[in-house]
Scaffold this motif. Sequence first.
Motif, PDB file in Angstrom:
ATOM      1  N   ALA A  72       0.870  -1.168   0.000  1.00 42.80           N
ATOM      2  CA  ALA A  72       0.000   0.000   0.000  1.00 42.80           C
ATOM      3  C   ALA A  72       0.910   1.221   0.000  1.00 42.80           C
ATOM      4  N   VAL A  73       0.664   2.165  -0.904  1.00 53.67           N
ATOM      5  CA  VAL A  73       1.514   3.347  -1.011  1.00 53.67           C
ATOM      6  C   VAL A  73       0.718   4.560  -0.546  1.00 53.67           C
ATOM      7  N   GLN A  74       1.216   5.157   0.525  1.00 61.58           N
ATOM      8  CA  GLN A  74       0.535   6.310   1.126  1.00 61.58           C
ATOM      9  C   GLN A  74       0.798   7.575   0.332  1.00 61.58           C
ATOM     10  N   GLY A  75      -0.235   8.382   0.162  1.00 62.42           N
ATOM     11  CA  GLY A  75      -0.103   9.683  -0.490  1.00 62.42           C
ATOM     12  C   GLY A  75       0.208  10.762   0.525  1.00 62.42           C
ATOM     13  N   CYS A  76       0.342  11.966   0.043  1.00 64.46           N
ATOM     14  CA  CYS A  76       0.665  13.097   0.901  1.00 64.46           C
ATOM     15  C   CYS A  76      -0.594  13.716   1.510  1.00 64.46           C
ATOM     16  N   GLN A  77      -0.388  14.775   2.274  1.00 62.84           N
ATOM     17  CA  GLN A  77      -1.510  15.415   2.965  1.00 62.84           C
ATOM     18  C   GLN A  77      -2.519  16.028   2.005  1.00 62.84           C
ATOM     19  N   HIS A  78      -2.127  16.288   0.773  1.00 63.86           N
ATOM     20  CA  HIS A  78      -3.047  16.909  -0.181  1.00 63.86           C
ATOM     21  C   HIS A  78      -4.181  15.970  -0.591  1.00 63.86           C
ATOM     22  N   ILE A  79      -4.009  14.677  -0.356  1.00 63.91           N
ATOM     23  CA  ILE A  79      -5.106  13.730  -0.572  1.00 63.91           C
ATOM     24  C   ILE A  79      -5.381  12.953   0.723  1.00 63.91           C
ATOM     25  N   ARG A  81      -3.600  11.594   2.911  1.00 61.73           N
ATOM     26  CA  ARG A  81      -2.800  10.384   3.122  1.00 61.73           C
ATOM     27  C   ARG A  81      -3.544   9.102   2.737  1.00 61.73           C
ATOM     28  N   ALA A  82      -4.383   9.209   1.710  1.00 61.12           N
ATOM     29  CA  ALA A  82      -5.038   8.018   1.153  1.00 61.12           C
ATOM     30  C   ALA A  82      -3.954   7.071   0.652  1.00 61.12           C
ATOM     31  N   LEU A  83      -4.326   5.811   0.465  1.00 66.62           N
ATOM     32  CA  LEU A  83      -3.357   4.786   0.069  1.00 66.62           C
ATOM     33  C   LEU A  83      -3.795   4.086  -1.201  1.00 66.62           C
ATOM     34  N   VAL A  84      -2.841   3.839  -2.096  1.00 65.17           N
ATOM     35  CA  VAL A  84      -3.093   3.043  -3.287  1.00 65.17           C
ATOM     36  C   VAL A  84      -2.889   1.581  -2.923  1.00 65.17           C
ATOM     37  N   VAL A  85      -3.890   0.762  -3.204  1.00 60.07           N
ATOM     38  CA  VAL A  85      -3.799  -0.687  -3.029  1.00 60.07           C
ATOM     39  C   VAL A  85      -4.430  -1.346  -4.247  1.00 60.07           C
ATOM     40  N   GLU A  86      -4.189  -2.631  -4.389  1.00 65.05           N
ATOM     41  CA  GLU A  86      -4.887  -3.401  -5.424  1.00 65.05           C
ATOM     42  C   GLU A  86      -6.356  -3.537  -5.020  1.00 65.05           C
ATOM     43  N   LYS A  87      -7.247  -3.459  -5.989  1.00 61.88           N
ATOM     44  CA  LYS A  87      -8.675  -3.590  -5.731  1.00 61.88           C
ATOM     45  C   LYS A  87      -8.981  -4.908  -5.005  1.00 61.88           C
ATOM     46  N   GLU A  88      -8.310  -5.971  -5.408  1.00 64.92           N
ATOM     47  CA  GLU A  88      -8.489  -7.286  -4.783  1.00 64.92           C
ATOM     48  C   GLU A  88      -8.119  -7.253  -3.296  1.00 64.92           C
ATOM     49  N   VAL A  89      -7.078  -6.508  -2.946  1.00 61.15           N
ATOM     50  CA  VAL A  89      -6.655  -6.369  -1.544  1.00 61.15           C
ATOM     51  C   VAL A  89      -7.711  -5.599  -0.757  1.00 61.15           C
ATOM     52  N   ALA A 113       3.550   5.902  -9.391  1.00 63.16           N
ATOM     53  CA  ALA A 113       4.268   4.672  -9.741  1.00 63.16           C
ATOM     54  C   ALA A 113       3.462   3.433  -9.356  1.00 63.16           C
ATOM     55  N   ALA A 114       2.763   3.481  -8.226  1.00 59.49           N
ATOM     56  CA  ALA A 114       1.909   2.350  -7.829  1.00 59.49           C
ATOM     57  C   ALA A 114       0.780   2.180  -8.837  1.00 59.49           C
ATOM     58  N   PHE A 115       0.145   3.272  -9.236  1.00 60.92           N
ATOM     59  CA  PHE A 115      -0.915   3.186 -10.245  1.00 60.92           C
ATOM     60  C   PHE A 115      -0.384   2.565 -11.532  1.00 60.92           C
ATOM     61  N   GLU A 120      -5.027  -3.468 -10.720  1.00 59.81           N
ATOM     62  CA  GLU A 120      -6.263  -2.683 -10.576  1.00 59.81           C
ATOM     63  C   GLU A 120      -6.129  -1.768  -9.366  1.00 59.81           C
ATOM     64  N   PRO A 121      -5.399  -0.655  -9.506  1.00 61.44           N
ATOM     65  CA  PRO A 121      -5.175   0.223  -8.360  1.00 61.44           C
ATOM     66  C   PRO A 121      -6.412   1.031  -7.995  1.00 61.44           C
ATOM     67  N   ILE A 122      -6.645   1.141  -6.696  1.00 64.60           N
ATOM     68  CA  ILE A 122      -7.681   2.041  -6.182  1.00 64.60           C
ATOM     69  C   ILE A 122      -7.121   2.738  -4.941  1.00 64.60           C
ATOM     70  N   GLU A 123      -7.787   3.788  -4.534  1.00 64.82           N
ATOM     71  CA  GLU A 123      -7.413   4.511  -3.315  1.00 64.82           C
ATOM     72  C   GLU A 123      -8.355   4.115  -2.187  1.00 64.82           C
ATOM     73  N   VAL A 124      -7.777   3.944  -1.007  1.00 64.90           N
ATOM     74  CA  VAL A 124      -8.541   3.702   0.218  1.00 64.90           C
ATOM     75  C   VAL A 124      -8.083   4.715   1.255  1.00 64.90           C
TER      76      VAL A 124
END
Length: 189
Positions: A72-79, A81-89, A113-115, A120-124
């Motif tokens: 899971a790749v964490q984003g910055c404060q501008h989003i 700190r949402a995280l990119v994960v695989e949809k299946e995860v 880069a994670a996307f 199937e990347p999504i944000e959580v």
Amino acid sequence: MVDLERIKQQTKQGLTELLDQAKLETGDLFVLGLSTSEVQGQTIGQDSSIEIGRTIVKTIISILKPLGIHLAVQGCQHINRALVVEKEVARQYGLEQVMVYPQIHAGGAGQIAAFENFKEPIEVEHIQAAAGMDIGDTFIGMQVRFVQVPVRTSVGTIGQAHTTYLRSRPKYIGGPRAKYTWDPFNRKS
């Protein structure tokens, strides 16, 4: 000029040492916090580099994927700190999807880069990872489950970014008669 091969080797070494101590299992979640600006010696959020993001994310995926550990790749404060994960995860862990897509200065190069590298990347919004790696003081602690334990490795910086490592362990509960190792015969040591 940033030496991408050196960054790759530092990432690999730090992650390998963390995994040796964290004792993760197949199916565990691993969080990456990454400031590519800090890797270049700049202030967080001021000089994002997609090349650095790609190098670090691809290196981590190449190590975690064969082990069955989910990144899971964490984003910055501008989003937030949402995280990119695989949809299946996200489905497997019951994570709620949020609608946002990373940009170079909102989410950052690591998320982009994670996307690029996930199927199937999504944000959580939030996860409870078993361990994580924080490159550039992005503060991943909110994404690692309690109880968090700092891990010391020989790699304190990646590029010029301060790097920290966390693993988790179960809480110790009970009173003075509680035991923390299993002895079915209750033998005295």
